[in-house]
Design a protein around this motif. Sequence first.
Motif, mmCIF file in Angstrom:
data_model
loop_
_atom_site.group_PDB
_atom_site.id
_atom_site.type_symbol
_atom_site.label_atom_id
_atom_site.label_comp_id
_atom_site.label_asym_id
_atom_site.label_seq_id
_atom_site.Cartn_x
_atom_site.Cartn_y
_atom_site.Cartn_z
ATOM 1 N N SER A 101 -24.059 18.974 20.035
ATOM 2 C CA SER A 101 -24.932 18.982 18.867
ATOM 3 C C SER A 101 -26.292 19.499 19.298
ATOM 4 O O SER A 101 -26.724 19.269 20.433
ATOM 5 C CB SER A 101 -25.075 17.577 18.283
ATOM 6 O OG SER A 101 -26.043 17.572 17.246
ATOM 7 N N GLU A 102 -26.966 20.221 18.384
ATOM 8 C CA GLU A 102 -28.330 20.684 18.654
ATOM 9 C C GLU A 102 -29.361 19.612 18.303
ATOM 10 O O GLU A 102 -30.539 19.767 18.607
ATOM 11 C CB GLU A 102 -28.634 21.969 17.870
ATOM 12 C CG GLU A 102 -27.896 23.190 18.367
ATOM 13 C CD GLU A 102 -28.383 23.706 19.728
ATOM 14 O OE1 GLU A 102 -29.365 23.168 20.269
ATOM 15 O OE2 GLU A 102 -27.761 24.641 20.243
ATOM 16 N N ALA A 103 -28.939 18.527 17.642
ATOM 17 C CA ALA A 103 -29.874 17.485 17.214
ATOM 18 C C ALA A 103 -30.102 16.498 18.358
ATOM 19 O O ALA A 103 -29.215 15.718 18.697
ATOM 20 C CB ALA A 103 -29.323 16.766 15.992
ATOM 21 N N PRO A 104 -31.298 16.500 18.972
ATOM 22 C CA PRO A 104 -31.523 15.658 20.154
ATOM 23 C C PRO A 104 -31.397 14.158 19.892
ATOM 24 O O PRO A 104 -30.846 13.434 20.729
ATOM 25 C CB PRO A 104 -32.944 16.001 20.603
ATOM 26 C CG PRO A 104 -33.479 17.001 19.656
ATOM 27 C CD PRO A 104 -32.450 17.321 18.639
ATOM 28 N N ILE A 105 -31.877 13.683 18.769
ATOM 29 C CA ILE A 105 -31.794 12.251 18.489
ATOM 30 C C ILE A 105 -30.340 11.836 18.256
ATOM 31 O O ILE A 105 -29.880 10.814 18.771
ATOM 32 C CB ILE A 105 -32.690 11.863 17.292
ATOM 33 C CG1 ILE A 105 -34.161 12.056 17.675
ATOM 34 C CG2 ILE A 105 -32.426 10.435 16.838
ATOM 35 C CD1 ILE A 105 -35.139 11.856 16.536
ATOM 36 N N LEU A 106 -29.621 12.632 17.515
ATOM 37 C CA LEU A 106 -28.203 12.374 17.269
ATOM 38 C C LEU A 106 -27.428 12.364 18.588
ATOM 39 O O LEU A 106 -26.629 11.458 18.857
ATOM 40 C CB LEU A 106 -27.644 13.437 16.320
ATOM 41 C CG LEU A 106 -26.193 13.326 15.918
ATOM 42 C CD1 LEU A 106 -25.971 12.066 15.106
ATOM 43 C CD2 LEU A 106 -25.797 14.541 15.112
ATOM 44 N N THR A 107 -27.673 13.361 19.426
ATOM 45 C CA THR A 107 -26.986 13.449 20.720
ATOM 46 C C THR A 107 -27.308 12.246 21.592
ATOM 47 O O THR A 107 -26.404 11.630 22.178
ATOM 48 C CB THR A 107 -27.384 14.754 21.443
ATOM 49 O OG1 THR A 107 -27.051 15.862 20.606
ATOM 50 C CG2 THR A 107 -26.666 14.894 22.762
ATOM 51 N N ALA A 108 -28.581 11.891 21.677
ATOM 52 C CA ALA A 108 -28.992 10.749 22.500
ATOM 53 C C ALA A 108 -28.329 9.464 22.005
ATOM 54 O O ALA A 108 -27.869 8.641 22.809
ATOM 55 C CB ALA A 108 -30.511 10.600 22.487
ATOM 56 N N GLY A 109 -28.262 9.299 20.689
ATOM 57 C CA GLY A 109 -27.624 8.118 20.122
ATOM 58 C C GLY A 109 -26.141 8.053 20.467
ATOM 59 O O GLY A 109 -25.628 6.999 20.872
ATOM 60 N N LEU A 110 -25.455 9.168 20.323
ATOM 61 C CA LEU A 110 -24.022 9.202 20.654
ATOM 62 C C LEU A 110 -23.791 8.928 22.136
ATOM 63 O O LEU A 110 -22.879 8.168 22.498
ATOM 64 C CB LEU A 110 -23.420 10.564 20.288
ATOM 65 C CG LEU A 110 -22.917 10.712 18.872
ATOM 66 C CD1 LEU A 110 -22.558 12.156 18.573
ATOM 67 C CD2 LEU A 110 -21.715 9.814 18.637
ATOM 68 N N LEU A 111 -24.591 9.548 22.988
ATOM 69 C CA LEU A 111 -24.439 9.328 24.430
ATOM 70 C C LEU A 111 -24.632 7.851 24.766
ATOM 71 O O LEU A 111 -23.894 7.292 25.587
ATOM 72 C CB LEU A 111 -25.424 10.191 25.214
ATOM 73 C CG LEU A 111 -25.194 11.704 25.149
ATOM 74 C CD1 LEU A 111 -26.336 12.443 25.828
ATOM 75 C CD2 LEU A 111 -23.866 12.096 25.757
ATOM 76 N N SER A 112 -25.596 7.223 24.121
ATOM 77 C CA SER A 112 -25.860 5.804 24.349
ATOM 78 C C SER A 112 -24.689 4.939 23.875
ATOM 79 O O SER A 112 -24.234 4.041 24.594
ATOM 80 C CB SER A 112 -27.142 5.392 23.626
ATOM 81 O OG SER A 112 -27.348 4.013 23.745
ATOM 82 N N VAL A 113 -24.175 5.228 22.689
ATOM 83 C CA VAL A 113 -23.047 4.455 22.153
ATOM 84 C C VAL A 113 -21.821 4.631 23.046
ATOM 85 O O VAL A 113 -21.135 3.658 23.382
ATOM 86 C CB VAL A 113 -22.734 4.871 20.694
ATOM 87 C CG1 VAL A 113 -21.415 4.283 20.227
ATOM 88 C CG2 VAL A 113 -23.862 4.442 19.770
ATOM 89 N N ILE A 114 -21.546 5.863 23.474
ATOM 90 C CA ILE A 114 -20.379 6.130 24.323
ATOM 91 C C ILE A 114 -20.510 5.384 25.652
ATOM 92 O O ILE A 114 -19.555 4.791 26.148
ATOM 93 C CB ILE A 114 -20.198 7.646 24.545
ATOM 94 C CG1 ILE A 114 -19.775 8.311 23.238
ATOM 95 C CG2 ILE A 114 -19.169 7.917 25.631
ATOM 96 C CD1 ILE A 114 -19.853 9.822 23.262
ATOM 97 N N SER A 115 -21.693 5.393 26.236
ATOM 98 C CA SER A 115 -21.917 4.703 27.517
ATOM 99 C C SER A 115 -21.706 3.199 27.402
ATOM 100 O O SER A 115 -21.343 2.549 28.382
ATOM 101 C CB SER A 115 -23.329 4.982 28.024
ATOM 102 O OG SER A 115 -23.474 6.350 28.309
ATOM 103 N N ASP A 116 -21.931 2.636 26.208
ATOM 104 C CA ASP A 116 -21.798 1.196 26.001
ATOM 105 C C ASP A 116 -20.373 0.735 25.687
ATOM 106 O O ASP A 116 -20.101 -0.457 25.666
ATOM 107 C CB ASP A 116 -22.721 0.720 24.867
ATOM 108 C CG ASP A 116 -24.186 0.769 25.275
ATOM 109 O OD1 ASP A 116 -24.476 0.835 26.485
ATOM 110 O OD2 ASP A 116 -25.047 0.737 24.368
ATOM 111 N N ILE A 117 -19.471 1.676 25.428
ATOM 112 C CA ILE A 117 -18.096 1.307 25.066
ATOM 113 C C ILE A 117 -17.375 0.752 26.292
ATOM 114 O O ILE A 117 -17.311 1.386 27.338
ATOM 115 C CB ILE A 117 -17.338 2.528 24.485
ATOM 116 C CG1 ILE A 117 -17.937 2.924 23.140
ATOM 117 C CG2 ILE A 117 -15.843 2.220 24.346
ATOM 118 C CD1 ILE A 117 -17.366 4.195 22.551
ATOM 119 N N LYS A 118 -16.841 -0.448 26.169
ATOM 120 C CA LYS A 118 -16.166 -1.112 27.292
ATOM 121 C C LYS A 118 -14.642 -0.958 27.244
ATOM 122 O O LYS A 118 -13.968 -1.179 28.238
ATOM 123 C CB LYS A 118 -16.510 -2.614 27.304
ATOM 124 C CG LYS A 118 -17.994 -2.908 27.369
ATOM 125 C CD LYS A 118 -18.610 -2.407 28.649
ATOM 126 C CE LYS A 118 -20.074 -2.764 28.714
ATOM 127 N NZ LYS A 118 -20.929 -1.691 29.115
#
Length: 198
Positions: free
Chosen positions: A10-27
Amino acid sequence: MKRLTVIVASEAPILTAGLLSVISDIKEFSLEPVKVRPADLFRTAQRLKPAAIIADLSDSTVLSELNHIKTDLSGNSALIGLYHSALPPATMTSVDATLSIYDGASALINALKQTVVLPAKLGPNDLTPREKEIIQRVVKGLSNKEIAAEINLSVNTVMTHRRNIASKLRIHSPAGLTIFAIASKLVSLDEISNIPTR
Protein backbone atom coordinates in the motif's frame (compact mmCIF):
# COMPACT_ATOMS: atom_id res chain seq x y z
CA MET A 1 7.48 -23.00 13.95
CA LYS A 2 8.35 -21.75 10.49
CA ARG A 3 7.62 -18.05 10.02
CA LEU A 4 5.22 -17.26 7.19
CA THR A 5 5.94 -14.17 5.13
CA VAL A 6 3.04 -11.75 4.66
CA ILE A 7 3.53 -8.90 2.20
CA VAL A 8 1.67 -5.63 2.81
CA ALA A 9 1.41 -3.50 -0.34
CA SER A 10 0.00 0.00 0.00
CA GLU A 11 1.15 3.57 -0.65
CA ALA A 12 -0.70 4.77 2.48
CA PRO A 13 1.91 4.96 5.28
CA ILE A 14 -0.53 5.02 8.19
CA LEU A 15 -2.54 2.12 6.78
CA THR A 16 0.65 0.12 6.15
CA ALA A 17 2.03 0.83 9.63
CA GLY A 18 -1.26 -0.24 11.19
CA LEU A 19 -1.37 -3.50 9.25
CA LEU A 20 2.26 -4.30 10.04
CA SER A 21 1.54 -3.71 13.73
CA VAL A 22 -1.59 -5.90 13.71
CA ILE A 23 0.22 -8.69 11.83
CA SER A 24 3.15 -8.60 14.28
CA ASP A 25 0.72 -8.97 17.20
CA ILE A 26 -1.05 -12.07 15.84
CA LYS A 27 -0.18 -15.08 18.01
CA GLU A 28 -2.12 -17.77 16.08
CA PHE A 29 0.54 -17.84 13.35
CA SER A 30 4.24 -17.08 13.28
CA LEU A 31 4.16 -14.27 10.73
CA GLU A 32 6.89 -12.13 9.22
CA PRO A 33 5.30 -8.95 7.79
CA VAL A 34 7.10 -7.24 4.91
CA LYS A 35 6.25 -3.75 3.65
CA VAL A 36 6.41 -3.39 -0.14
CA ARG A 37 5.73 -0.51 -2.50
CA PRO A 38 2.95 -1.49 -4.94
CA ALA A 39 5.27 -1.01 -7.92
CA ASP A 40 7.65 -3.64 -6.44
CA LEU A 41 4.96 -6.12 -5.44
CA PHE A 42 5.38 -8.65 -8.26
CA ARG A 43 9.20 -8.80 -8.08
CA THR A 44 9.15 -9.06 -4.29
CA ALA A 45 6.47 -11.77 -4.36
CA GLN A 46 8.51 -13.77 -6.87
CA ARG A 47 11.58 -13.53 -4.64
CA LEU A 48 9.95 -14.12 -1.23
CA LYS A 49 7.12 -16.48 -2.21
CA PRO A 50 4.94 -15.15 0.63
CA ALA A 51 2.17 -17.12 2.31
CA ALA A 52 -0.12 -14.11 1.83
CA ILE A 53 -0.23 -10.73 0.16
CA ILE A 54 -2.42 -8.02 1.66
CA ALA A 55 -2.83 -5.31 -0.95
CA ASP A 56 -4.77 -2.04 -1.25
CA LEU A 57 -7.34 -2.66 -4.01
CA SER A 58 -7.95 1.05 -4.52
CA ASP A 59 -4.45 1.40 -6.00
CA SER A 60 -4.32 0.78 -9.78
CA THR A 61 -0.66 -0.28 -9.54
CA VAL A 62 -1.63 -2.96 -7.03
CA LEU A 63 -4.34 -4.28 -9.35
CA SER A 64 -1.87 -4.52 -12.23
CA GLU A 65 0.72 -6.26 -10.05
CA LEU A 66 -1.90 -8.70 -8.66
CA ASN A 67 -2.79 -9.73 -12.21
CA HIS A 68 0.88 -10.63 -12.84
CA ILE A 69 1.05 -12.49 -9.54
CA LYS A 70 -2.11 -14.52 -10.27
CA THR A 71 -0.72 -15.48 -13.68
CA ASP A 72 2.86 -16.28 -12.71
CA LEU A 73 2.67 -17.47 -9.10
CA SER A 74 -0.57 -19.43 -9.69
CA GLY A 75 -2.00 -19.86 -6.23
CA ASN A 76 1.22 -20.05 -4.23
CA SER A 77 0.26 -16.95 -2.23
CA ALA A 78 -3.10 -16.09 -0.72
CA LEU A 79 -4.31 -12.74 -2.06
CA ILE A 80 -6.16 -10.60 0.47
CA GLY A 81 -7.59 -7.36 -0.86
CA LEU A 82 -7.90 -4.33 1.36
CA TYR A 83 -10.61 -1.76 0.58
CA HIS A 84 -12.02 1.40 2.11
CA SER A 85 -14.92 2.14 -0.25
CA ALA A 86 -17.15 0.32 -2.71
CA LEU A 87 -15.24 -1.30 -5.58
CA PRO A 88 -16.47 -3.09 -8.71
CA PRO A 89 -17.52 -6.70 -8.04
CA ALA A 90 -14.87 -7.97 -10.49
CA THR A 91 -12.17 -6.33 -8.37
CA MET A 92 -13.54 -7.78 -5.14
CA THR A 93 -13.74 -11.31 -6.57
CA SER A 94 -10.25 -11.15 -8.08
CA VAL A 95 -8.72 -11.94 -4.67
CA ASP A 96 -9.07 -14.85 -2.25
CA ALA A 97 -10.46 -12.71 0.59
CA THR A 98 -11.24 -9.07 1.30
CA LEU A 99 -10.79 -6.85 4.34
CA SER A 100 -12.21 -3.45 5.02
CA ILE A 101 -9.85 -0.93 6.61
CA TYR A 102 -12.48 -0.74 9.36
CA ASP A 103 -12.20 -4.44 10.21
CA GLY A 104 -10.36 -5.51 13.35
CA ALA A 105 -7.55 -7.96 13.93
CA SER A 106 -10.02 -10.87 14.22
CA ALA A 107 -11.17 -10.30 10.61
CA LEU A 108 -7.54 -10.38 9.47
CA ILE A 109 -6.92 -13.58 11.43
CA ASN A 110 -10.02 -15.19 9.88
CA ALA A 111 -8.94 -14.13 6.39
CA LEU A 112 -5.51 -15.67 6.96
CA LYS A 113 -6.99 -18.89 8.37
CA GLN A 114 -9.31 -19.22 5.37
CA THR A 115 -6.70 -18.51 2.71
CA VAL A 116 -3.20 -19.38 3.89
CA VAL A 117 -1.99 -22.93 3.45
CA LEU A 118 -0.26 -23.62 6.74
CA PRO A 119 2.75 -25.89 6.78
CA ALA A 120 1.74 -29.32 7.99
CA LYS A 121 3.08 -30.49 11.30
CA LEU A 122 5.58 -33.26 10.80
CA GLY A 123 5.32 -36.50 12.69
CA PRO A 124 7.31 -39.68 13.23
CA ASN A 125 6.60 -40.90 9.69
CA ASP A 126 8.50 -37.88 8.33
CA LEU A 127 11.69 -38.92 10.11
CA THR A 128 14.33 -41.27 8.75
CA PRO A 129 15.08 -44.47 10.68
CA ARG A 130 18.43 -42.95 11.72
CA GLU A 131 16.73 -39.79 13.03
CA LYS A 132 14.36 -41.95 15.09
CA GLU A 133 17.34 -43.84 16.54
CA ILE A 134 18.99 -40.58 17.53
CA ILE A 135 15.81 -39.22 19.13
CA GLN A 136 15.48 -42.42 21.18
CA ARG A 137 19.01 -41.99 22.47
CA VAL A 138 18.67 -38.26 23.14
CA VAL A 139 15.59 -38.82 25.31
CA LYS A 140 17.46 -41.52 27.19
CA GLY A 141 20.01 -38.87 28.16
CA LEU A 142 22.95 -39.86 25.96
CA SER A 143 25.40 -37.18 24.83
CA ASN A 144 26.30 -36.66 21.16
CA LYS A 145 29.57 -38.51 21.77
CA GLU A 146 27.79 -41.46 23.42
CA ILE A 147 25.22 -41.62 20.61
CA ALA A 148 28.00 -41.55 18.00
CA ALA A 149 29.85 -44.42 19.69
CA GLU A 150 26.69 -46.47 20.18
CA ILE A 151 25.49 -46.32 16.55
CA ASN A 152 28.92 -46.02 14.91
CA LEU A 153 28.71 -42.47 13.55
CA SER A 154 30.93 -39.43 13.91
CA VAL A 155 29.96 -36.80 16.47
CA ASN A 156 29.57 -34.28 13.61
CA THR A 157 27.09 -36.59 11.85
CA VAL A 158 25.08 -36.96 15.06
CA MET A 159 25.03 -33.18 15.45
CA THR A 160 23.87 -32.78 11.82
CA HIS A 161 21.06 -35.28 12.42
CA ARG A 162 20.03 -33.39 15.56
CA ARG A 163 19.92 -30.10 13.64
CA ASN A 164 17.80 -31.76 10.94
CA ILE A 165 15.45 -33.20 13.57
CA ALA A 166 15.07 -29.81 15.25
CA SER A 167 14.38 -28.18 11.89
CA LYS A 168 11.84 -30.80 10.80
CA LEU A 169 9.94 -31.00 14.07
CA ARG A 170 10.54 -27.41 15.23
CA ILE A 171 11.52 -28.84 18.61
CA HIS A 172 14.74 -27.47 20.04
CA SER A 173 15.06 -28.99 23.51
CA PRO A 174 15.59 -32.50 24.89
CA ALA A 175 12.44 -32.05 27.01
CA GLY A 176 10.40 -31.24 23.90
CA LEU A 177 11.91 -34.24 22.09
CA THR A 178 11.02 -36.43 25.05
CA ILE A 179 7.37 -35.39 24.90
CA PHE A 180 7.37 -35.93 21.12
CA ALA A 181 9.03 -39.36 21.45
CA ILE A 182 6.53 -40.53 24.07
CA ALA A 183 3.52 -39.19 22.14
CA SER A 184 4.82 -40.77 18.92
CA LYS A 185 5.56 -44.08 20.67
CA LEU A 186 9.25 -43.94 19.78
CA VAL A 187 9.98 -44.67 23.45
CA SER A 188 7.87 -45.84 26.34
CA LEU A 189 7.62 -44.17 29.71
CA ASP A 190 9.32 -47.22 31.24
CA GLU A 191 12.36 -46.74 29.02
CA ILE A 192 12.95 -43.20 30.18
CA SER A 193 11.80 -43.50 33.79
CA ASN A 194 14.61 -45.98 34.52
CA ILE A 195 17.34 -43.64 33.33
CA PRO A 196 19.79 -42.81 36.10
CA THR A 197 20.30 -39.08 36.64
CA ARG A 198 23.85 -37.83 36.32
